[in-house]
Write an enzyme that holds these catalytic residues in place. Structure first.
Site, PDB file in Angstrom:
ATOM      1  CG  LEU A 134      -1.809   1.231   1.408  1.00 48.69           C
ATOM      2  CD1 LEU A 134      -2.773   1.381   0.239  1.00 48.69           C
ATOM      3  CD2 LEU A 134      -2.576   1.126   2.703  1.00 48.69           C
TER       4      LEU A 134
ATOM      5  CB  VAL B 296      -0.390   7.161   0.252  1.00 45.19           C
ATOM      6  CG1 VAL B 296      -0.991   8.548   0.050  1.00 45.19           C
ATOM      7  CG2 VAL B 296      -1.473   6.109   0.406  1.00 45.19           C
TER       8      VAL B 296
ATOM      9  NE  ARG C 279      -0.027  10.128   9.207  1.00 43.39           N
ATOM     10  CZ  ARG C 279       0.219   9.757  10.434  1.00 43.39           C
ATOM     11  NH1 ARG C 279      -0.241  10.450  11.431  1.00 43.39           N
ATOM     12  NH2 ARG C 279       0.946   8.702  10.670  1.00 43.39           N
TER      13      ARG C 279
ATOM     14  CG  ASN D 185     -20.938  -7.565  -6.809  1.00 45.66           C
ATOM     15  OD1 ASN D 185     -21.195  -8.329  -5.886  1.00 45.66           O
ATOM     16  ND2 ASN D 185     -19.732  -7.448  -7.329  1.00 45.66           N
TER      17      ASN D 185
ATOM     18  CE1 TYR E 127     -15.405  -1.269  -1.540  1.00 43.03           C
ATOM     19  CE2 TYR E 127     -17.051  -2.180  -3.013  1.00 43.03           C
ATOM     20  CZ  TYR E 127     -15.739  -1.827  -2.751  1.00 43.03           C
ATOM     21  OH  TYR E 127     -14.772  -2.047  -3.685  1.00 43.03           O
TER      22      TYR E 127
END
Length: 109
Positions: A54, A56, A62, A75, A82
């Site tokens: 992961l 960023v 942040r 779906n 979610y």
């Protein structure tokens, strides 16, 4: 040449793989006897998702307060996933950029 606005719009990546537990594993990378609680993997399935990376970019860390995702209207399992992780349905997609059979969901961090 790539325009700077495009570079700022992609701020991270996530690597997700589908894996199966190996013989003797009770959790990814953990070998041993399973607890005496029946099947700990639910229904005998030893398949799982694994986030291996992961990333960023530094200027965006942040700073994200809202996450959006489109999910197919048919779906239901994805919608439930979610919803369990904090997303709520906002609207049906109808702007022409995404197929009309999707919902837009949002999560506030």
């Amino acid at each position: 040449m790539v325009k700077p606005i495009i570079l700022r719009s992609v701020v991270g990546t996530l690597d997700l793989s589908i894996r199966w537990l190996l013989l003797g594993e009770i959790f990814p990378g953990v070998y041993g006897k399973a607890p005496h609680l029946g099947n700990i993997h639910g229904g005998g399935e030893d398949i799982y998702g694994y986030v291996s990376n992961l990333v960023v970019v530094e200027f965006a860390r942040r700073r994200v307060e809202l996450l959006y995702v489109h999910v197919d209207r048919n779906n239901r399992p994805a919608q439930q996933f979610y919803e369990k992780t904090g997303f709520e349905m906002i609207e049906e997609a109808s702007d022409g950029r995404v197929e009309d059979n999707t919902y837009l969901l949002r999560s506030i961090l």
